[in-house]
Design a protein around this motif. Structure first.
Motif, PDB file in Angstrom:
ATOM      1  N   MET A  45      27.595  64.016 -38.170  1.00  0.00           N
ATOM      2  CA  MET A  45      29.014  63.896 -37.930  1.00  0.00           C
ATOM      3  C   MET A  45      29.770  64.650 -39.023  1.00  0.00           C
ATOM      4  SD  MET A  45      30.262  61.305 -35.724  1.00  0.00           S
ATOM      5  CE  MET A  45      30.907  59.851 -35.689  1.00  0.00           C
ATOM      6  N   GLY A  46      30.642  65.491 -38.579  1.00  0.00           N
ATOM      7  CA  GLY A  46      31.475  66.238 -39.508  1.00  0.00           C
ATOM      8  C   GLY A  46      32.938  65.927 -39.255  1.00  0.00           C
ATOM      9  N   ILE A  47      33.770  66.490 -40.089  1.00  0.00           N
ATOM     10  CA  ILE A  47      35.200  66.265 -39.910  1.00  0.00           C
ATOM     11  C   ILE A  47      35.742  67.062 -38.727  1.00  0.00           C
ATOM     12  CG2 ILE A  47      35.994  68.052 -41.497  1.00  0.00           C
ATOM     13  CD1 ILE A  47      38.038  65.858 -42.447  1.00  0.00           C
ATOM     14  N   LEU A  48      35.089  68.178 -38.397  1.00  0.00           N
ATOM     15  CA  LEU A  48      35.538  68.999 -37.271  1.00  0.00           C
ATOM     16  C   LEU A  48      34.717  68.794 -36.009  1.00  0.00           C
ATOM     17  CD1 LEU A  48      36.274  72.404 -39.014  1.00  0.00           C
ATOM     18  CD2 LEU A  48      37.881  70.625 -38.371  1.00  0.00           C
ATOM     19  N   ASN A  53      29.046  65.878 -32.723  1.00  0.00           N
ATOM     20  CA  ASN A  53      27.586  65.854 -32.594  1.00  0.00           C
ATOM     21  C   ASN A  53      26.924  66.908 -33.475  1.00  0.00           C
ATOM     22  OD1 ASN A  53      27.795  63.806 -30.753  1.00  0.00           O
ATOM     23  ND2 ASN A  53      27.787  65.162 -28.997  1.00  0.00           N
ATOM     24  N   SER A  54      27.257  68.157 -33.241  1.00  0.00           N
ATOM     25  CA  SER A  54      26.711  69.239 -34.051  1.00  0.00           C
ATOM     26  C   SER A  54      27.696  70.396 -34.061  1.00  0.00           C
ATOM     27  CB  SER A  54      25.364  69.714 -33.486  1.00  0.00           C
ATOM     28  OG  SER A  54      25.557  70.429 -32.284  1.00  0.00           O
ATOM     29  N   PHE A  55      27.524  71.253 -35.038  1.00  0.00           N
ATOM     30  CA  PHE A  55      28.398  72.414 -35.126  1.00  0.00           C
ATOM     31  C   PHE A  55      28.252  73.289 -33.891  1.00  0.00           C
ATOM     32  CE2 PHE A  55      28.687  76.949 -36.071  1.00  0.00           C
ATOM     33  CZ  PHE A  55      30.039  77.035 -36.371  1.00  0.00           C
ATOM     34  N   TRP A  56      27.035  73.465 -33.406  1.00  0.00           N
ATOM     35  CA  TRP A  56      26.803  74.371 -32.280  1.00  0.00           C
ATOM     36  C   TRP A  56      27.418  73.846 -30.992  1.00  0.00           C
ATOM     37  CZ3 TRP A  56      26.106  78.951 -33.706  1.00  0.00           C
ATOM     38  CH2 TRP A  56      25.446  79.221 -34.891  1.00  0.00           C
ATOM     39  N   THR A  57      27.421  72.549 -30.812  1.00  0.00           N
ATOM     40  CA  THR A  57      28.097  71.959 -29.660  1.00  0.00           C
ATOM     41  C   THR A  57      29.597  72.217 -29.738  1.00  0.00           C
ATOM     42  OG1 THR A  57      26.440  70.217 -29.534  1.00  0.00           O
ATOM     43  CG2 THR A  57      28.523  69.811 -28.414  1.00  0.00           C
ATOM     44  N   PHE A  58      30.175  71.984 -30.907  1.00  0.00           N
ATOM     45  CA  PHE A  58      31.596  72.249 -31.115  1.00  0.00           C
ATOM     46  C   PHE A  58      31.900  73.726 -30.884  1.00  0.00           C
ATOM     47  CE2 PHE A  58      34.787  73.825 -34.133  1.00  0.00           C
ATOM     48  CZ  PHE A  58      35.904  73.144 -33.695  1.00  0.00           C
ATOM     49  N   PHE A  59      31.085  74.589 -31.453  1.00  0.00           N
ATOM     50  CA  PHE A  59      31.309  76.026 -31.330  1.00  0.00           C
ATOM     51  C   PHE A  59      31.226  76.477 -29.875  1.00  0.00           C
ATOM     52  CE2 PHE A  59      29.799  80.417 -31.287  1.00  0.00           C
ATOM     53  CZ  PHE A  59      30.810  81.030 -32.010  1.00  0.00           C
ATOM     54  N   PHE A  60      30.193  76.031 -29.171  1.00  0.00           N
ATOM     55  CA  PHE A  60      29.990  76.479 -27.791  1.00  0.00           C
ATOM     56  C   PHE A  60      31.068  75.945 -26.852  1.00  0.00           C
ATOM     57  CE2 PHE A  60      28.015  75.912 -23.564  1.00  0.00           C
ATOM     58  CZ  PHE A  60      27.817  77.239 -23.251  1.00  0.00           C
ATOM     59  N   VAL A  61      31.335  74.650 -26.898  1.00  0.00           N
ATOM     60  CA  VAL A  61      32.275  74.042 -25.944  1.00  0.00           C
ATOM     61  C   VAL A  61      33.730  74.330 -26.321  1.00  0.00           C
ATOM     62  CG1 VAL A  61      33.078  71.868 -24.940  1.00  0.00           C
ATOM     63  CG2 VAL A  61      30.647  72.242 -25.286  1.00  0.00           C
ATOM     64  N   THR A  62      34.077  74.097 -27.569  1.00  0.00           N
ATOM     65  CA  THR A  62      35.483  74.228 -27.967  1.00  0.00           C
ATOM     66  C   THR A  62      35.873  75.680 -28.214  1.00  0.00           C
ATOM     67  OG1 THR A  62      35.431  72.037 -28.958  1.00  0.00           O
ATOM     68  CG2 THR A  62      37.222  73.483 -29.624  1.00  0.00           C
ATOM     69  N   VAL A  63      35.114  76.367 -29.050  1.00  0.00           N
ATOM     70  CA  VAL A  63      35.519  77.712 -29.451  1.00  0.00           C
ATOM     71  C   VAL A  63      35.199  78.740 -28.367  1.00  0.00           C
ATOM     72  CG1 VAL A  63      35.233  79.511 -31.200  1.00  0.00           C
ATOM     73  CG2 VAL A  63      35.284  77.117 -31.884  1.00  0.00           C
ATOM     74  N   VAL A  64      33.987  78.737 -27.841  1.00  0.00           N
ATOM     75  CA  VAL A  64      33.607  79.781 -26.879  1.00  0.00           C
ATOM     76  C   VAL A  64      34.215  79.512 -25.499  1.00  0.00           C
ATOM     77  CG1 VAL A  64      31.671  80.885 -25.705  1.00  0.00           C
ATOM     78  CG2 VAL A  64      31.502  80.369 -28.132  1.00  0.00           C
ATOM     79  N   ILE A  65      33.904  78.374 -24.908  1.00  0.00           N
ATOM     80  CA  ILE A  65      34.375  78.121 -23.538  1.00  0.00           C
ATOM     81  C   ILE A  65      35.874  77.795 -23.518  1.00  0.00           C
ATOM     82  CG2 ILE A  65      34.156  76.615 -21.536  1.00  0.00           C
ATOM     83  CD1 ILE A  65      31.191  76.387 -22.176  1.00  0.00           C
ATOM     84  N   LEU A  83      41.015  60.233 -30.765  1.00  0.00           N
ATOM     85  CA  LEU A  83      42.225  60.967 -31.109  1.00  0.00           C
ATOM     86  C   LEU A  83      41.932  62.057 -32.137  1.00  0.00           C
ATOM     87  CD1 LEU A  83      45.266  61.313 -30.790  1.00  0.00           C
ATOM     88  CD2 LEU A  83      45.557  59.648 -32.629  1.00  0.00           C
ATOM     89  N   HIS A  84      41.089  61.741 -33.113  1.00  0.00           N
ATOM     90  CA  HIS A  84      40.769  62.702 -34.165  1.00  0.00           C
ATOM     91  C   HIS A  84      40.157  63.987 -33.588  1.00  0.00           C
ATOM     92  CE1 HIS A  84      39.274  64.313 -37.946  1.00  0.00           C
ATOM     93  NE2 HIS A  84      38.098  64.446 -37.356  1.00  0.00           N
ATOM     94  N   TYR A  85      39.135  63.850 -32.780  1.00  0.00           N
ATOM     95  CA  TYR A  85      38.465  65.033 -32.239  1.00  0.00           C
ATOM     96  C   TYR A  85      39.303  65.725 -31.164  1.00  0.00           C
ATOM     97  CZ  TYR A  85      34.463  63.584 -34.937  1.00  0.00           C
ATOM     98  OH  TYR A  85      33.641  63.239 -35.972  1.00  0.00           O
ATOM     99  N   TYR A  86      40.138  64.974 -30.459  1.00  0.00           N
ATOM    100  CA  TYR A  86      41.074  65.596 -29.519  1.00  0.00           C
ATOM    101  C   TYR A  86      42.054  66.502 -30.262  1.00  0.00           C
ATOM    102  CZ  TYR A  86      45.161  66.178 -26.562  1.00  0.00           C
ATOM    103  OH  TYR A  86      46.219  66.718 -25.881  1.00  0.00           O
ATOM    104  N   VAL A  87      42.572  66.000 -31.376  1.00  0.00           N
ATOM    105  CA  VAL A  87      43.522  66.792 -32.166  1.00  0.00           C
ATOM    106  C   VAL A  87      42.842  68.039 -32.732  1.00  0.00           C
ATOM    107  CG1 VAL A  87      44.930  66.770 -34.279  1.00  0.00           C
ATOM    108  CG2 VAL A  87      45.034  64.853 -32.695  1.00  0.00           C
ATOM    109  N   VAL A  88      41.620  67.895 -33.229  1.00  0.00           N
ATOM    110  CA  VAL A  88      40.888  69.046 -33.764  1.00  0.00           C
ATOM    111  C   VAL A  88      40.655  70.080 -32.667  1.00  0.00           C
ATOM    112  CG1 VAL A  88      38.664  69.809 -34.698  1.00  0.00           C
ATOM    113  CG2 VAL A  88      39.786  67.791 -35.637  1.00  0.00           C
ATOM    114  N   ASP A  89      40.153  69.645 -31.515  1.00  0.00           N
ATOM    115  CA  ASP A  89      39.911  70.569 -30.403  1.00  0.00           C
ATOM    116  C   ASP A  89      41.203  71.250 -29.969  1.00  0.00           C
ATOM    117  OD1 ASP A  89      37.240  69.875 -30.375  1.00  0.00           O
ATOM    118  OD2 ASP A  89      37.422  68.479 -28.688  1.00  0.00           O
ATOM    119  N   THR A  90      42.273  70.500 -29.866  1.00  0.00           N
ATOM    120  CA  THR A  90      43.544  71.044 -29.395  1.00  0.00           C
ATOM    121  C   THR A  90      44.133  72.029 -30.391  1.00  0.00           C
ATOM    122  OG1 THR A  90      43.933  69.013 -28.154  1.00  0.00           O
ATOM    123  CG2 THR A  90      45.831  70.432 -28.525  1.00  0.00           C
TER     124      THR A  90
END
Length: 115
Positions: A1-4, A7-19, A67-74
């Motif tokens: 678990m990270g602040i951004l 689950n994992s950085f790669w999940t965040f990168f693939f779903v949020t940043v790429v897609i 709310l935290h991860y929604y705000v980060v993603d948004t």
């Protein structure tokens, strides 16, 4: 678990940043090409942020109502969207008003000298 990422950085990168980022970038370009105000892409990214949060939940067992991860993603989506919006707007201004403006960088234009 990270602040951004949850689950994992790669999940965040693939779903949020790429897609999500690709969808946001294209949304920003589309809204700029239709001369929409800058508030409109920001409002649309609030909805896309909820969709990205759902993808994290449905595909990678993330928390749906965080709310935290929604705000980060948004925030990430808004940043990428505004990048596409601004690049398109600069291109529009220097192309459609070439007698008045000249590009002064990738994100800005200036008035031509002598006008």
């Amino acid at each position: 678990m990270g602040i951004l990422w949850e689950n994992s950085f790669w999940t965040f990168f693939f779903v949020t940043v790429v897609i999500g980022g690709a969808a946001g970038f294209m949304s920003g370009r589309s809204l700029a090409s239709k001369w929409r105000p800058i508030s409109q892409p920001i409002l649309y990214m609030l909805l896309l942020g909820a969709a990205v949060r759902f993808f994290h939940f449905a595909l990678f067992e993330g928390t749906l109502l965080s709310l935290h991860y929604y705000v980060v993603d948004t925030i990430v989506l808004i940043g990428i969207t505004l990048l596409g919006y601004r690049l398109t707007r600069v291109s529009q201004m220097v192309t459609q008003y070439r007698w008045l403006y000249v590009r002064s960088g990738p994100f800005s234009w200036r008035q031509k000298k002598g006008t």
